[in-house]
Design a protein around this motif. Sequence first.
Motif, PDB file in Angstrom:
ATOM      1  N   GLU A 253       0.582 -13.454  10.287  1.00 24.90           N
ATOM      2  CA  GLU A 253      -0.676 -13.110   9.636  1.00 24.90           C
ATOM      3  C   GLU A 253      -0.087 -12.087   9.859  1.00 24.90           C
ATOM      4  N   TRP A 254       0.907 -11.412  10.815  1.00 20.47           N
ATOM      5  CA  TRP A 254       0.950  -9.716  10.432  1.00 20.47           C
ATOM      6  C   TRP A 254       1.996 -10.063   9.796  1.00 20.47           C
ATOM      7  N   LEU A 255       2.999 -10.478   9.472  1.00 19.00           N
ATOM      8  CA  LEU A 255       4.068 -10.236   8.114  1.00 19.00           C
ATOM      9  C   LEU A 255       3.958 -10.600   6.923  1.00 19.00           C
ATOM     10  N   ARG A 256       3.214 -12.043   7.339  1.00 19.58           N
ATOM     11  CA  ARG A 256       2.100 -11.912   5.318  1.00 19.58           C
ATOM     12  C   ARG A 256       1.625 -10.220   4.920  1.00 19.58           C
ATOM     13  N   GLY A 257       0.820 -10.057   6.020  1.00 17.49           N
ATOM     14  CA  GLY A 257       0.959  -8.508   6.056  1.00 17.49           C
ATOM     15  C   GLY A 257       1.580  -6.697   5.179  1.00 17.49           C
ATOM     16  N   VAL A 258       2.381  -7.092   6.177  1.00 15.61           N
ATOM     17  CA  VAL A 258       3.483  -5.901   5.943  1.00 15.61           C
ATOM     18  C   VAL A 258       3.854  -6.265   4.776  1.00 15.61           C
ATOM     19  N   LYS A 259       4.254  -8.084   4.647  1.00 19.24           N
ATOM     20  CA  LYS A 259       4.805  -8.216   3.102  1.00 19.24           C
ATOM     21  C   LYS A 259       4.186  -7.578   1.852  1.00 19.24           C
ATOM     22  N   ALA A 260       2.749  -8.438   2.230  1.00 19.75           N
ATOM     23  CA  ALA A 260       1.897  -7.397   1.153  1.00 19.75           C
ATOM     24  C   ALA A 260       2.019  -5.605   1.149  1.00 19.75           C
ATOM     25  N   ASN A 261       2.545  -5.284   2.039  1.00 19.17           N
ATOM     26  CA  ASN A 261       1.736  -3.976   1.755  1.00 19.17           C
ATOM     27  C   ASN A 261       3.280  -2.946   1.339  1.00 19.17           C
ATOM     28  N   LEU A 262       4.660  -4.144   1.198  1.00 22.94           N
ATOM     29  CA  LEU A 262       5.933  -3.762   0.936  1.00 22.94           C
ATOM     30  C   LEU A 262       5.911  -3.279  -0.431  1.00 22.94           C
ATOM     31  N   ALA A 263       6.361  -1.952  -0.785  1.00 27.00           N
ATOM     32  CA  ALA A 263       6.761  -0.824  -2.234  1.00 27.00           C
ATOM     33  C   ALA A 263       7.684  -1.631  -2.852  1.00 27.00           C
ATOM     34  N   GLN A 264       8.783  -1.816  -2.388  1.00 29.74           N
ATOM     35  CA  GLN A 264      10.272  -3.139  -2.739  1.00 29.74           C
ATOM     36  C   GLN A 264      10.508  -4.122  -2.059  1.00 29.74           C
ATOM     37  N   LYS A 265      10.869  -5.278  -2.456  1.00 29.35           N
ATOM     38  CA  LYS A 265      11.935  -5.836  -2.007  1.00 29.35           C
ATOM     39  C   LYS A 265      13.051  -5.278  -1.037  1.00 29.35           C
ATOM     40  N   PRO A 266      12.772  -5.834   0.621  1.00 28.84           N
ATOM     41  CA  PRO A 266      13.659  -5.272   1.032  1.00 28.84           C
ATOM     42  C   PRO A 266      15.355  -5.785   1.099  1.00 28.84           C
ATOM     43  N   SER A 267      15.609  -4.284   1.366  1.00 33.71           N
ATOM     44  CA  SER A 267      17.036  -3.906   1.016  1.00 33.71           C
ATOM     45  C   SER A 267      17.920  -2.783   1.524  1.00 33.71           C
ATOM     46  N   GLY A 268      19.121  -2.329   1.561  1.00 35.97           N
ATOM     47  CA  GLY A 268      19.401  -1.333   1.999  1.00 35.97           C
ATOM     48  C   GLY A 268      19.576  -1.347   3.962  1.00 35.97           C
ATOM     49  N   GLY A 269      20.031  -0.468   4.419  1.00 36.54           N
ATOM     50  CA  GLY A 269      19.617   0.187   5.414  1.00 36.54           C
ATOM     51  C   GLY A 269      18.803   0.980   6.694  1.00 36.54           C
ATOM     52  N   ASP A 270      18.915   1.057   7.689  1.00 40.78           N
ATOM     53  CA  ASP A 270      17.324   1.873   7.773  1.00 40.78           C
ATOM     54  C   ASP A 270      17.613   3.376   6.949  1.00 40.78           C
ATOM     55  N   ARG A 271      19.226   4.203   7.397  1.00 35.22           N
ATOM     56  CA  ARG A 271      19.692   5.453   6.454  1.00 35.22           C
ATOM     57  C   ARG A 271      18.896   5.112   4.636  1.00 35.22           C
ATOM     58  N   GLU A 272      18.896   4.050   4.080  1.00 38.23           N
ATOM     59  CA  GLU A 272      18.248   3.712   2.385  1.00 38.23           C
ATOM     60  C   GLU A 272      17.047   3.978   2.790  1.00 38.23           C
ATOM     61  N   THR A 273      16.708   3.540   3.625  1.00 39.04           N
ATOM     62  CA  THR A 273      14.962   3.799   3.788  1.00 39.04           C
ATOM     63  C   THR A 273      14.203   4.665   4.087  1.00 39.04           C
ATOM     64  N   ALA A 274      15.126   5.903   4.610  1.00 40.69           N
ATOM     65  CA  ALA A 274      14.196   7.150   4.658  1.00 40.69           C
ATOM     66  C   ALA A 274      15.064   7.330   3.258  1.00 40.69           C
ATOM     67  N   ARG A 275      15.422   7.486   2.293  1.00 40.27           N
ATOM     68  CA  ARG A 275      16.714   7.898   0.982  1.00 40.27           C
ATOM     69  C   ARG A 275      14.802   7.976   0.475  1.00 40.27           C
ATOM     70  N   ASP A 276      14.401   6.661  -0.234  1.00 39.38           N
ATOM     71  CA  ASP A 276      13.324   5.486  -0.143  1.00 39.38           C
ATOM     72  C   ASP A 276      11.992   6.534  -0.156  1.00 39.38           C
ATOM     73  N   VAL A 277      12.045   6.620   1.120  1.00 41.33           N
ATOM     74  CA  VAL A 277      10.546   7.487   1.589  1.00 41.33           C
ATOM     75  C   VAL A 277      10.921   9.140   0.979  1.00 41.33           C
ATOM     76  N   ALA A 278      12.022   9.847   1.364  1.00 43.18           N
ATOM     77  CA  ALA A 278      12.401  10.850   0.915  1.00 43.18           C
ATOM     78  C   ALA A 278      12.223  10.949  -0.779  1.00 43.18           C
ATOM     79  N   ALA A 279      13.017   9.754  -2.060  1.00 45.05           N
ATOM     80  CA  ALA A 279      12.573  10.010  -3.314  1.00 45.05           C
ATOM     81  C   ALA A 279      11.053   9.363  -3.891  1.00 45.05           C
ATOM     82  N   GLY A 280       9.909   9.687  -2.990  1.00 45.19           N
ATOM     83  CA  GLY A 280       9.053   9.126  -3.037  1.00 45.19           C
ATOM     84  C   GLY A 280       8.084   7.770  -3.210  1.00 45.19           C
TER      85      GLY A 280
END
Length: 338
Positions: free
Chosen positions: A182-209
Motif C-alpha cells: 500500500e505504501w509503495l503504491r502511495g509513493v509511486k503515485a507521488n512520483l514526479a517522474q519515472k524512477p531514474s538516475g542515481g542519488d546525485r541526479e535526484t538532487a539535481r532534479d530537486v534543484a531544477a524544480g
Amino acid sequence: MIKHHALATAVLFAALGSSALQAAEEVNVYTYRETKLVQPIFEAFTKDTGVKVNVISASSGLEQRMKAEGANSPADVLLTVDIGRIDEAVQAGVTQPMKSEVIEKVVPAQYRDPDGHWAGISMRARVVYASKDRVKQDAITYEELADPKWKGKICIRSGQHIYNNGLFAAYVAKHGEAKAEEWLRGVKANLAQKPSGGDRETARDVAAGKCDLGIGNTYYWALMMNADPDKKPWAEATKVILPTFEGGGTHVNLSGVLLAKYAPNKANAMKLIEWLAGEHAQQVYADANYEYPVRAGITVNPTIAGYGKLNADPMPIAKIAANRKAASTLVDKVGFDN
Ligand SMILES: [Fe+2]
C-alpha cells in the motif's frame, strides 16, 4: 596443475628464506570500494601491523569471481557496501563465519550477522533531499512519503536499486507485506517522474524544480557539497532531512566486511577486520567516506553532523536482508519503475 603451482611456490619461498616469509605476511582484499578511497586506510594498517594489503578493486562480479576461483581463491577479505551486496556474497557461498571478540564487543549486534558472516564497519542513512525553497518542514517520516500531499513531488532512483531495496525491505520488516505494498503504491503515485538516475541526479532534479523531495544516501550530499564543484549547487539547493519510521528511527545501511570462505591468510584477514573496527581506522574510514562510524564515541564528519543527530532505527540489518526478496517482488507488483 594448481597443486603443481602451489608446490612451486612453496619451493620458491623455501629458497628465498626469511625475506620471502616476511613478504608472505599479507592479506588480499577484494573490494567494490574505489582504490583511492581505501588505499590510505590500508597503508595505515600496513604501517601499524607490517601486514601488506593487496587490493583487487572492481565495480561488479567479485562474488562470481570468488566462486569461480573456488578453493584456490586468493581472497581473504571482501570489503563491500550495502546489505544487498553483503547478502549476495553470503548467498553465493563465498564467505565463512568469523569469530572475533573484538568485533562482538565493538560492532553493535544489529550491525552484525548473527551467523558471523559479515560485520558492518560504517553506516549510511537513506534520507530526504528536500528543496530549501519549497519545503518548509524539517522533519518527515518514511510513511509520510506516501501521503497524497506530496503528489507529483517526489524523485527517486529505481525501486530495484540495492539502496532502495534495503529501505523497502526495512519497510516490509516493520509493517508487513500488505502495508508495504500500500505504501509503495502511495509513493509511486507521488512520483514526479519515472524512477531514474542515481542519488546525485535526484538532487539535481530537486534543484531544477522537477520535484520537492528526493531520496538519497547521506554521503552523496556531502560529496556534492565538499568534493564536486559542478554538483555543489544541487546540494546547496537542498537540505537533508533524516526521516524516521513512525515510532522508530532512520533507515541505515552498512559498508561491511566478510571473511572469504577459503581465506589463505585467515589470521591476517582477522587482524585487518579487527583493525578496521579500531578507533583510528573508524575515524579515518568514516571521515574519508562521509559515513557514520559503526563504533561508538567517534566524531562524525562535520557535514554529516550538520544533518542533525542520527537516531538510527534499531532494526537488525539481518532482518532487512531477510526481506530483500519480498521488497523486490513488491516493486515489480506495483509497477514502481514503470
Ligand atoms: Fe553509493
